[in-house]
Design an enzyme around this catalytic site. Sequence first.
Site, PDB file in Angstrom:
ATOM      1  N   TRP A  77       3.768  -3.818   1.009  1.00  0.00           N
ATOM      2  CA  TRP A  77       3.865  -2.357   0.945  1.00  0.00           C
ATOM      3  C   TRP A  77       5.082  -2.018   0.082  1.00  0.00           C
ATOM      4  O   TRP A  77       6.127  -2.652   0.248  1.00  0.00           O
ATOM      5  CB  TRP A  77       4.034  -1.809   2.370  1.00  0.00           C
ATOM      6  CG  TRP A  77       3.716  -0.349   2.530  1.00  0.00           C
ATOM      7  CD1 TRP A  77       4.473   0.695   2.093  1.00  0.00           C
ATOM      8  CD2 TRP A  77       2.579   0.219   3.192  1.00  0.00           C
ATOM      9  NE1 TRP A  77       3.888   1.872   2.452  1.00  0.00           N
ATOM     10  CE2 TRP A  77       2.722   1.623   3.126  1.00  0.00           C
ATOM     11  CE3 TRP A  77       1.453  -0.313   3.842  1.00  0.00           C
ATOM     12  CZ2 TRP A  77       1.789   2.492   3.694  1.00  0.00           C
ATOM     13  CZ3 TRP A  77       0.536   0.556   4.403  1.00  0.00           C
ATOM     14  CH2 TRP A  77       0.708   1.938   4.320  1.00  0.00           C
TER      15      TRP A  77
ATOM     16  N   GLU B  33       4.477  -6.451   9.804  1.00  0.00           N
ATOM     17  CA  GLU B  33       4.049  -7.847   9.955  1.00  0.00           C
ATOM     18  C   GLU B  33       5.163  -8.852   9.640  1.00  0.00           C
ATOM     19  O   GLU B  33       4.950 -10.073   9.746  1.00  0.00           O
ATOM     20  CB  GLU B  33       2.835  -8.137   9.056  1.00  0.00           C
ATOM     21  CG  GLU B  33       1.515  -7.581   9.563  1.00  0.00           C
ATOM     22  CD  GLU B  33       1.378  -6.075   9.419  1.00  0.00           C
ATOM     23  OE1 GLU B  33       1.875  -5.534   8.414  1.00  0.00           O
ATOM     24  OE2 GLU B  33       0.807  -5.445  10.336  1.00  0.00           O
TER      25      GLU B  33
ATOM     26  N   VAL C 274      10.346  -2.692   2.562  1.00  0.00           N
ATOM     27  CA  VAL C 274      10.857  -1.353   2.251  1.00  0.00           C
ATOM     28  C   VAL C 274      10.056  -0.339   3.063  1.00  0.00           C
ATOM     29  O   VAL C 274       8.834  -0.280   2.941  1.00  0.00           O
ATOM     30  CB  VAL C 274      10.702  -1.042   0.740  1.00  0.00           C
ATOM     31  CG1 VAL C 274      11.026   0.425   0.464  1.00  0.00           C
ATOM     32  CG2 VAL C 274      11.587  -1.948  -0.098  1.00  0.00           C
ATOM     33  N   VAL C 275      10.748   0.408   3.886  1.00  0.00           N
ATOM     34  CA  VAL C 275      10.094   1.464   4.671  1.00  0.00           C
ATOM     35  C   VAL C 275      10.708   2.796   4.263  1.00  0.00           C
ATOM     36  O   VAL C 275      11.922   3.004   4.409  1.00  0.00           O
ATOM     37  CB  VAL C 275      10.261   1.237   6.186  1.00  0.00           C
ATOM     38  CG1 VAL C 275       9.609   2.379   6.965  1.00  0.00           C
ATOM     39  CG2 VAL C 275       9.645  -0.103   6.596  1.00  0.00           C
ATOM     40  N   ILE C 276       9.858   3.662   3.740  1.00  0.00           N
ATOM     41  CA  ILE C 276      10.331   4.971   3.275  1.00  0.00           C
ATOM     42  C   ILE C 276       9.846   6.046   4.247  1.00  0.00           C
ATOM     43  O   ILE C 276       8.659   6.076   4.603  1.00  0.00           O
ATOM     44  CB  ILE C 276       9.835   5.244   1.837  1.00  0.00           C
ATOM     45  CG1 ILE C 276      10.379   4.163   0.900  1.00  0.00           C
ATOM     46  CG2 ILE C 276      10.278   6.633   1.378  1.00  0.00           C
ATOM     47  CD1 ILE C 276       9.794   4.168  -0.481  1.00  0.00           C
TER      48      ILE C 276
ATOM     49  N   ASP D  83       6.252  12.044   6.446  1.00  0.00           N
ATOM     50  CA  ASP D  83       6.192  13.282   7.229  1.00  0.00           C
ATOM     51  C   ASP D  83       6.116  13.014   8.729  1.00  0.00           C
ATOM     52  O   ASP D  83       6.324  13.919   9.535  1.00  0.00           O
ATOM     53  CB  ASP D  83       4.965  14.111   6.818  1.00  0.00           C
ATOM     54  CG  ASP D  83       5.106  14.609   5.387  1.00  0.00           C
ATOM     55  OD1 ASP D  83       6.259  14.792   4.939  1.00  0.00           O
ATOM     56  OD2 ASP D  83       4.073  14.793   4.735  1.00  0.00           O
ATOM     57  N   THR D  84       5.779  11.792   9.074  1.00  0.00           N
ATOM     58  CA  THR D  84       5.652  11.452  10.491  1.00  0.00           C
ATOM     59  C   THR D  84       6.723  10.441  10.876  1.00  0.00           C
ATOM     60  O   THR D  84       7.531  10.036  10.040  1.00  0.00           O
ATOM     61  CB  THR D  84       4.255  10.855  10.784  1.00  0.00           C
ATOM     62  OG1 THR D  84       4.142   9.631  10.052  1.00  0.00           O
ATOM     63  CG2 THR D  84       3.158  11.809  10.373  1.00  0.00           C
TER      64      THR D  84
ATOM     65  N   HIS E 245       6.349   7.330  11.626  1.00  0.00           N
ATOM     66  CA  HIS E 245       5.915   5.936  11.528  1.00  0.00           C
ATOM     67  C   HIS E 245       7.078   5.006  11.174  1.00  0.00           C
ATOM     68  O   HIS E 245       7.149   3.875  11.616  1.00  0.00           O
ATOM     69  CB  HIS E 245       4.800   5.789  10.489  1.00  0.00           C
ATOM     70  CG  HIS E 245       5.288   5.910   9.077  1.00  0.00           C
ATOM     71  ND1 HIS E 245       5.388   7.109   8.412  1.00  0.00           N
ATOM     72  CD2 HIS E 245       5.766   4.968   8.226  1.00  0.00           C
ATOM     73  CE1 HIS E 245       5.882   6.903   7.207  1.00  0.00           C
ATOM     74  NE2 HIS E 245       6.128   5.629   7.058  1.00  0.00           N
TER      75      HIS E 245
HETATM   76  N1  RBF Z   1       4.795  -0.689   5.614  1.00  0.00           N
HETATM   77  C1  RBF Z   1       5.919  -0.782   4.897  1.00  0.00           C
HETATM   78  O1  RBF Z   1       6.375  -1.909   4.632  1.00  0.00           O
HETATM   79  N2  RBF Z   1       6.584   0.327   4.453  1.00  0.00           N
HETATM   80  C2  RBF Z   1       6.163   1.583   4.734  1.00  0.00           C
HETATM   81  O2  RBF Z   1       6.804   2.551   4.297  1.00  0.00           O
HETATM   82  C3  RBF Z   1       4.978   1.730   5.502  1.00  0.00           C
HETATM   83  N3  RBF Z   1       4.510   2.952   5.818  1.00  0.00           N
HETATM   84  C4  RBF Z   1       3.426   3.063   6.609  1.00  0.00           C
HETATM   85  C5  RBF Z   1       2.960   4.338   7.000  1.00  0.00           C
HETATM   86  C6  RBF Z   1       1.884   4.457   7.843  1.00  0.00           C
HETATM   87  C7  RBF Z   1       1.443   5.827   8.277  1.00  0.00           C
HETATM   88  C8  RBF Z   1       1.209   3.289   8.307  1.00  0.00           C
HETATM   89  C9  RBF Z   1       0.025   3.407   9.234  1.00  0.00           C
HETATM   90  C10 RBF Z   1       1.627   2.041   7.909  1.00  0.00           C
HETATM   91  C11 RBF Z   1       2.731   1.907   7.051  1.00  0.00           C
HETATM   92  N4  RBF Z   1       3.168   0.650   6.651  1.00  0.00           N
HETATM   93  C12 RBF Z   1       4.301   0.546   5.925  1.00  0.00           C
HETATM   94  C13 RBF Z   1       2.386  -0.556   6.941  1.00  0.00           C
HETATM   95  C14 RBF Z   1       2.789  -1.262   8.232  1.00  0.00           C
HETATM   96  O3  RBF Z   1       4.009  -1.950   8.035  1.00  0.00           O
HETATM   97  C15 RBF Z   1       1.698  -2.290   8.634  1.00  0.00           C
HETATM   98  O4  RBF Z   1       1.456  -3.173   7.567  1.00  0.00           O
HETATM   99  C16 RBF Z   1       0.382  -1.630   9.003  1.00  0.00           C
HETATM  100  O5  RBF Z   1       0.593  -0.617   9.940  1.00  0.00           O
HETATM  101  C17 RBF Z   1      -0.597  -2.678   9.589  1.00  0.00           C
HETATM  102  O6  RBF Z   1      -0.084  -3.243  10.796  1.00  0.00           O
END
Ligand code: RBF
Length: 158
Positions: free
Chosen positions: A31, A67, A89-91, A94-95, A97
């Site tokens: 991601w 994961e 990287v998690v950005i 709006d929610t 998550h």
């Molecule tokens: N994974 C990331 O590594 N970075 C993110 O910013 C990210 N945003 C997500 C937003 C939503 C609404 C969802 C459902 C998943 C997101 N994921 C993101 C994926 C998450 O880490 C994971 O791979 C999935 O939820 C499958 O278990």
Amino acid sequence: MATSLKNLSDYTASTFVDISEKRFGLVVAEWNRDITDVLAQGAFDTLIKHGAKEENIYRNTVPGSFELTLGAQFLAQHEEIDAVICLGVVIRGDTKHDDYINHAVAQGLTTVGLKFNKPVIFGLVTTNTLEQAQDRAGGKHGNKGVEAAAAAIHMLGF
Ligand code: RBF
């Protein structure tokens, strides 16, 4: 402390141990791949720079940061692996998550490290914007992949 005030990319290597025979797991979330690829390259280059052998760096990808924990466990459970470096990287959106993912990963990686008694490094870049993430992946705030690798090497000398 805000990372904008503390950039560890110019870490001090004076205490680093010999890592020429150490084996590293690298777990990289797909991601935001453009950015995680830069983090992974920074981590890889840092390990090589400090003496790791390319064939001793085991790189794996996972779909998203959530994961990273299981990916880390898959690698950490192997006795030959000395340290695992996790990059994602998690950005913020709006929610909420991002909160759920970030907390799960922080707690999960802590658990894996304690369970297998080896360094499992939290290289998760958590930001409000894409630009802030880019700033921390080879931008004005350094490369958190470099720092994650440096943290792994540091911990191996403990
Ligand atoms: N994974 C990331 O590594 N970075 C993110 O910013 C990210 N945003 C997500 C937003 C939503 C609404 C969802 C459902 C998943 C997101 N994921 C993101 C994926 C998450 O880490 C994971 O791979 C999935 O939820 C499958 O278990």
